[in-house]
Design an enzyme around this catalytic site. Structure first.
Site, short mmCIF file in Angstrom:
data_model
loop_
_atom_site.label_atom_id
_atom_site.label_comp_id
_atom_site.label_asym_id
_atom_site.label_seq_id
_atom_site.Cartn_x
_atom_site.Cartn_y
_atom_site.Cartn_z
N HIS A 1 28.49 5.84 54.82
CA HIS A 1 28.82 4.62 55.58
C HIS A 1 28.75 4.82 57.08
CE1 HIS A 1 30.21 2.91 51.79
NE2 HIS A 1 30.34 1.75 52.41
N ASP A 54 37.18 2.84 49.92
CA ASP A 54 36.52 1.55 49.67
C ASP A 54 35.68 1.67 48.39
OD1 ASP A 54 35.81 -1.07 50.00
OD2 ASP A 54 34.50 -0.75 51.73
#
Ligand SMILES: [Zn+2]
Length: 435
Positions: free
Chosen positions: A302, A325
């Site tokens: 990410h 996440d």
């Protein structure tokens, strides 16, 4: 007594910590642990020995951790005193950790799912499967995280979590991610369900303030500042995210109680020109404000290493909360397909993508992966990376009896190998996963 403050910052820090530990050990004979109600069949006493203990300020050898009735009741030098007093310590009550690390159990503030299961299913079975998978990565407490959806569906999840929490103590509550977010920064969330935080919607959510622990919100939306204040006064952690805010709007949100930033760098505004001037966005506000704690998805996908280093040097070790996440693709083999918020997704090269490969769709990680990334790729000392997965998230949502190796804390523990892999996970002193 062996005492090796291997990674302590300086001698006086180490000496202070030593005094604290000795004081704690002296409390052993005064502390009476309270029972959690007898549903869990704990061994009366467990002693974790031969471990390298990870504290917020360093790693120390030469101590053992005593657990009674699901709580840490002493951290002390190995105690011949017990035997001298005539108390028998049976072998099966002593856990020899063979020189591995012992850390507090991890706390993940942002978990959508794992193994084809999603928080939005709102079922006990889904919640159990998600918690079980993340226990394999060392997580003992998590916030089940909702997706942008019609409010009634979100409320059903809140009710289901309330009904499940007694049986599943890994659930620390719910993180609401949407629907109060920016369409310009929706990421993988479904834009058609995005809405402004109307007083009616906020009131409906506040009926579940006992389980709602964190809300991601875009500060620039109409009604957002009032909503932020309402969540804040109900003790709910407010996190700016999925936002296109200018810094002025972020500052206004901070003044109303926003104290976190959601998955920093991902789906948030950064510096851009307004007219002829360059103006900060939510990102730079979060970097610059010491009282904002920043979520970071340190899964090596990410956010690049340079950005993670930037965050570490801007915020310091105490300003970062590692979050996975993780979505329903976590724990699935390479090439697996799964649904996320009604969108088709695929696990590819260890990451979750929308099926058309146009965007990331949450992570496939568990918490230990993030800790390892911080140590190996961002050059963060292990004890600081552990703090980002334990003490910092506990502080962010007020989960006080957790996140530290200290007397009186819940005995949520994770055993780590020298290679930073999870060997065993304990929740309230009970083994919930072993390698
Ligand atoms: Zn998310």
């Amino acid at each position: 007594m062996a005492f090796l403050p291997l990674q302590s910052k300086n001698v006086s820090d180490a000496e202070n910590a030593r005094c604290e530990l000795l004081a704690e050990s002296q409390r052993l004979f005064r502390l009476r642990p309270h029972s959690r109600g007898g549903r869990i069949n704990h061994t009366n006493e467990m002693i974790f020995t031969n471990a390298r203990l990870i504290f917020p300020d360093g790693i120390r050898d030469g101590f053992e951790v005593v657990v009674e009735h699901g709580k840490i009741t002493a951290i002390r030098p190995p105690a011949p005193r017990l035997r001298q007093a005539g108390k028998r310590v049976r072998d099966n009550e002593v856990v020899d950790l063979n020189g591995n690390y012992l850390a507090p159990g991890f706390i993940d503030l942002h978990v959508h799912g794992a193994r084809h299961r999603d928080t939005m299913e709102g079922s006990v079975e889904a919640f159990r499967a998600i918690c079980d998978f993340h226990a394999s990565g060392g997580t003992t407490s998590l916030l089940l995280t909702t997706a942008t959806a019609p409010l009634d569906e979100i409320v059903k999840v809140l009710q289901a979590v309330r009904d499940s929490r007694t049986a599943n103590t890994s659930i620390a509550g719910v993180h609401l991610e949407g629907p109060f977010i920016s369409k310009a920064k929706a990421g993988a969330q479904r834009a058609e369900f995005i809405q402004n935080p109307s007083p009616t919607a906020v009131r409906q959510l506040l009926e579940h303030a006992d389980v709602l622990k964190r809300v991601t919100i875009a500060p620039e939306l109409p009604g957002a500042l009032e909503a932020i204040h309402a969540f804040y006064v109900h003790g709910i952690s407010v996190s700016g995210g999925h936002s296109d805010a200018w810094d002025k709007e972020a500052i206004a949100a901070f003044d109303r109680g926003m104290r976190s930033a959601t998955h920093t760098f991902n789906c948030m505004s950064s510096a851009r020109r307004r007219g002829v001037y360059r103006v900060a966005g939510l990102l730079e506000f979060a970097l610059s404000e010491p009282d904002i704690s920043c979520e970071l998805i340190a899964d090596s996908h990410h956010v690049s290493n340079t950005l993670m280093k930037t965050l570490y040097h801007a915020k310091g070790a105490q300003g970062i909360c590692l979050v996975t996440d993780a979505t329903a693709g976590a724990g699935l083999p390479e090439g697996s397909q799964f649904a996320l918020f009604g969108k088709d997704c695929i696990v590819k090269n260890g990451v979750c993508l929308l099926a058309d490969r146009s965007a990331l769709a949450g992570s496939a990680a568990c918490m230990i992966d993030l800790v390892r990334t911080m140590v190996l790729e961002v050059n963060v000392p292990l004890y600081e990376a552990i703090g980002m997965a334990t003490e910092n998230p506990a502080r962010a949502i007020g989960l006080e009896p957790k996140g530290r190796l200290t007397v009186g804390a819940d005995a949520d523990l994770v055993v780590l190998s020298p290679q930073i892999e999870v060997v065993q996970t304990f929740a309230a002193g009970r083994e919930v996963w072993s390698n």
